[in-house]
Scaffold this motif. Structure first.
Motif, PDB file in Angstrom:
ATOM      1  N   LYS A   1       0.854  -1.184   0.000  1.00 48.24           N
ATOM      2  CA  LYS A   1       0.000   0.000   0.000  1.00 48.24           C
ATOM      3  C   LYS A   1       0.888   1.231   0.000  1.00 48.24           C
ATOM      4  N   ASN A   2       0.777   2.031  -1.042  1.00 44.10           N
ATOM      5  CA  ASN A   2       1.616   3.220  -1.180  1.00 44.10           C
ATOM      6  C   ASN A   2       0.980   4.447  -0.539  1.00 44.10           C
TER       7      ASN A   2
ATOM      8  N   GLU B   1       1.619  -4.016   5.899  1.00 37.52           N
ATOM      9  CA  GLU B   1       0.689  -4.703   6.795  1.00 37.52           C
ATOM     10  C   GLU B   1      -0.753  -4.368   6.441  1.00 37.52           C
ATOM     11  N   SER B   2      -1.070  -4.443   5.176  1.00 33.51           N
ATOM     12  CA  SER B   2      -2.431  -4.101   4.760  1.00 33.51           C
ATOM     13  C   SER B   2      -3.213  -5.292   4.222  1.00 33.51           C
ATOM     14  N   SER B   3      -2.571  -6.460   4.093  1.00 33.80           N
ATOM     15  CA  SER B   3      -3.245  -7.561   3.401  1.00 33.80           C
ATOM     16  C   SER B   3      -3.384  -8.831   4.236  1.00 33.80           C
TER      17      SER B   3
ATOM     18  N   THR C   1       0.747  -1.278  -5.101  1.00 37.74           N
ATOM     19  CA  THR C   1       1.619  -1.935  -6.071  1.00 37.74           C
ATOM     20  C   THR C   1       1.534  -3.433  -5.851  1.00 37.74           C
ATOM     21  N   LEU C   2       1.201  -4.164  -6.917  1.00 36.25           N
ATOM     22  CA  LEU C   2       1.169  -5.627  -6.884  1.00 36.25           C
ATOM     23  C   LEU C   2       2.477  -6.173  -7.429  1.00 36.25           C
ATOM     24  N   THR C   3       2.973  -7.250  -6.811  1.00 37.49           N
ATOM     25  CA  THR C   3       4.211  -7.887  -7.257  1.00 37.49           C
ATOM     26  C   THR C   3       3.985  -9.381  -7.415  1.00 37.49           C
ATOM     27  N   LEU C   4       4.451  -9.932  -8.536  1.00 33.95           N
ATOM     28  CA  LEU C   4       4.473 -11.371  -8.756  1.00 33.95           C
ATOM     29  C   LEU C   4       5.904 -11.731  -9.133  1.00 33.95           C
TER      30      LEU C   4
END
Length: 790
Positions: free
Chosen positions: A143-144, A498-500, A150-153
């Motif tokens: 969470k910016n 720490e948002s997910s 921003t999602l990362t894979l």
């Protein structure tokens, strides 16, 4: 004569005995070779092969080897020949005899029956290990800022987690035919100090750095091995040319012991080794990747007939034996890898290549090993394919959920690609290593590694892209009044975020997959696994405060409760409502208002009041209730000569706040001679006319705020009277009622400057006064003339 009869009887007895002696061995032989018709050849398992013993086994060299004892190799489908079963002795089949048959053609060997593909064992192995064996990969979110993520894979080119170790089951099928006693370079038994092919095999498999070391000493895999040996001998037993020498085990020492116990003898029945191998594979782990290494120093010579008996010429080349072996390997599905090794130049590279290519395995290949070093290299390459899970042809696909989108619908300036090694992050965005694209509908992000690119074992590759909530996310969050339907899965947070993980929200992805091919080269089979992490996003909502203001309400007048509604976009029905009362100090707040819309505030119509709304969604709204004003016109008649019974006509002119003539029906009340009447009066083209006498009043009620008025008494009606207007005769109605009193005054002497006359008798007095003045003037003139005459 009697003597002749006796001779005949004796001859008949001898002939009978001869017949019995000739018949019994044939009958016995036929009975020993017979298999009941109800037994399916594929049902003959390792435990039920005819001739198998659970204790001692007679070796072909004439010695007894103890099997199934602690620490020794397990007996499987077995060669299982004992001295009393009619087994062929060591003297009957020797390496020399095998070598001597190499020039024999297929036609030279009589066959009981040409059965084509025979009775292969069909094995359908599970491929359920793909997820567990996949390279390490993770999906997480950062969470910016509010409503910005921003999602990362990512994918990592090596295993470093205990939980991701792939399960690997390796089956070694070893040729133990008599020619394995020969030297590597010649079809000749070794002299003193020289090694046989079997000696070399055992050394390359079991010694330090050998095959079992490569498999069992690899900490990145969870390995098991099993060993099957095969040869071939026509001894009357069914399906007994191969045996499971060592069942599945994760103990390296146990496998080494089994391999070191192999003894060479007999012909070459490749079908037998593959058939028993298929049976062994049925007991492999369901969730493991299965690999087979098949080794031979010759060619397929023997095969099984339809009843499972060994037939063929034993050594050399047999097209039928080859067909049987190929048919068997085709019946094994689900293998990850199938590899053949031709040990020495005596092996048939043609057959072993065809055998490997006939397999349904994902990876397959043939390796020629004409000497010790070549054999080591063959095992090294195979072990590398089995244990090395470096990936190539990688593609990451992420389908976004209905709750997130790429900002602006384009990846431009909204994604990066990174490679992390030893803690150092390198931005490789824009390089040709990884190409990132967005589908036309804006929902699927795809990161494609260039063709043939092999992931570095120590590097983590990641595609990172920005997402923001969709309108549906805002709408659903508001409709659910601040609750969420989903919960972020474990490990779905970026480091330090720490948002997910374990938090409520909306899932950011509908699905995400990793596609890859194991190994550095070769055809390979693409594998696709899912990213198990499910990150979530949260959204914010607006709060819109509303304040009620009252204007023009007289002291002591009770203010009614009012309902204020919030309208979304151009909707005809309210989105949310509030009730404002004196109890909540005429204040309230619309909560959980979805972003992304335009909003207006309206108040339910309140009789006698006019509502005005000011403000915006950022600062809140103010609803002002202005009491609609009344205009009262009162009549007063004064002076001793004033007629208090007369009705005077008065015209009221009204215009709205935009200076347009007011038109409409309005409530009124009128008091005439002390009596009040109420009702509705029509205002037409901005005017209304009333007649009022002394002490009469007329009130026009609930006029629009901002109405301008003008009160004028008609000239003819006010003739003879002095007209005065108490308070302004014209003005603007704002927040309070207005009264205009029209005073008509008439005294004993007419007052100069009056705008009209009074009653008829007043007019008569005036006329008499005029006549009297005229007579006086006339008399004066006459006297003056008379005086001159005198």
């Amino acid at each position: 004569m009697k003597g002749l009869k006796k001779k005949r009887r004796l001859l008949a007895l001898v002939m009978g005995l001869l017949l019995i002696f000739c018949t019994v061995p044939v009958f016995a032989e036929n009975q020993s070779n017979k298999i009941p018709d109800t037994v399916n050849a594929e049902e003959v398992s390792a435990e039920t092969v005819p001739g198998e013993t659970s204790g001692t086994e007679s070796n072909r060299d004439g010695t007894d080897e103890i099997l199934n004892t602690e620490g020794g190799p397990e007996n499987g489908s077995g060669n299982g020949k004992t001295a009393d079963t009619g087994a062929v002795s060591d003297a009957e089949v020797t390496p020399e005899k095998e070598a001597a048959t190499e020039g024999i053609t297929e036609q030279d060997v009589p066959e009981a029956e040409n059965v084509g593909a025979g009775n292969p064992v069909a094995v359908h192995l599970s491929r359920g290990a793909a997820l567990e064996a996949a390279p390490e990969h993770q999906k997480y979110i950062k969470k910016n800022a509010e409503d910005e993520y921003t999602l990362t894979l990512n994918v990592k080119g090596m295993y470093d987690s205990e939980t991701t170790k792939p399960k690997i089951d390796v089956l070694l099928i070893v040729d133990q035919s008599g020619s394995m006693k020969y030297r590597m370079d010649k079809d000749k038994e070794p002299s003193h100090g020289e090694q046989s092919r079997m000696d070399v095999l055992k050394q390359v498999v079991t010694k330090e750095g050998g095959l079992t070391d490569s498999i069992f000493e690899n900490a990145q895999i969870d390995a098991q091995m099993a060993v099957v040996t095969y040869s071939g001998i026509q001894d009357g037993g069914a399906y007994n040319d191969a045996k499971l020498l060592q069942k599945w085990t994760d103990e390296q020492a146990t496998v080494n012991s089994a391999v070191n116990s192999i003894k060479a003898d007999g012909g070459t029945n490749c079908e037998a080794g593959l058939r028993t191998g298929a049976e062994a594979l049925e007991d492999s782990r369901e969730n493991a990747k299965k690999f087979v290494i098949f080794l031979s120093d010759g060619d397929a010579g023997y095969y099984y007939d339809k009843n499972g008996y060994t037939t063929g010429k034993g050594s050399g080349s047999s097209d039928t034996a080859r067909e049987h072996a190929i048919a068997q390997v085709r019946k094994i599905t689900g293998l990850e890898g199938f590899y053949t090794i031709g040990m020495t130049s005596s092996s048939s590279s043609e057959f072993l290549t065809n055998l490997a290519n006939s397999s349904n395995a994902s990876e397959k290949g043939f390796y020629q090993a004409n000497d010790t070093e070549a054999l080591k290299e063959a095992f090294r390459k195979i072990a590398e394919k089995i244990t090395e899970f470096t990936c190539r042809n990688v593609m990451i696909t992420d389908k976004l959920s209905e709750y997130v989108k790429i900002p602006g619908g384009t990846l431009t300036n909204h994604y990066t690609v990174t490679a992390t090694k030893d803690g150092e992050v390198t931005d490789i965005t824009g390089q040709d290593t990884i190409t990132v694209t967005l589908s036309e509908d804006g929902k699927t992000v795809t990161a494609t590694f260039k063709d043939g690119f092999v992931l570095d074992k120590d590097t983590t590759y990641a595609v990172n892209f920005d997402v923001v909530p969709t309108q549906k996310a805002y709408d659903d969050y508001a409709n659910l009044e601040g609750t969420y339907p989903d919960t972020g899965s474990a490990d779905s947070d970026a480091p330090g975020n720490e948002s997910s993980s374990g938090k409520p929200g909306f899932y950011s992805n509908e699905s995400a997959t990793l596609t890859y091919t194991f190994g550095k080269t070769g055809e390979g089979t693409p594998h696709t696994v899912a990213y198990v992490e499910q990150p979530v996003v949260q959204v914010s909502a607006m709060q819109i405060p509303v304040t009620k203001v009252w204007k023009g309400v007289p002291e002591g007048v009770e203010k009614p409760a009012v309902t204020v509604s919030l309208y979304q976009d151009a909707a005809a029905t309210p989105y949310k409502t509030l009730q404002l009362t004196e109890g909540n100090q005429w204040k309230g707040t619309f909560t959980y208002v979805a972003k992304g819309h335009t909003y207006t505030v309206k108040e339910e119509a309140l009789e006698g009041y006019e509502s005005a709304v000011s403000g915006d969604t950022t600062n809140g709204f103010t609803v002002t209730n202005s009491r609609k004003p009344s205009l009262t016109v009162a009549k007063e008649v004064t002076g001793t000569m004033g007629d208090k019974t007369k009705k005077f006509e008065i015209t009221i002119t009204l215009k709205d706040a935009k200076n347009a003539p007011l038109t409409g029906t309005y409530a009124y009340s009128q008091t005439v001679n002390g009596t009040t009447q109420t009702g509705k009066r029509e205002v037409t083209n901005g005017t209304i006319t009333v007649k009022l006498g002394h002490k009469d009043t007329f009130t026009l009620r609930q006029l629009p705020v901002g109405t301008t008025y003008q009160v004028v008494e008609n000239r003819e009606s006010a003739q003879g009277y002095q007209v005065q207007y108490q308070d302004a005769a014209d003005g603007t109605l704002q927040n309070s009622d207005q009264t205009v009193t029209v005073i008509n005054h008439l005294g004993t002497v007419p007052i100069t400057g009056i705008s009209g006359m009074g009653s008829g008798w007043t007019m008569g007095i005036l006329m008499l006064s005029v006549f009297a003045a005229a007579a006086l003037i006339f008399g004066i003139v006459v006297r003056r003339k008379h005086g001159r005459r005198q």
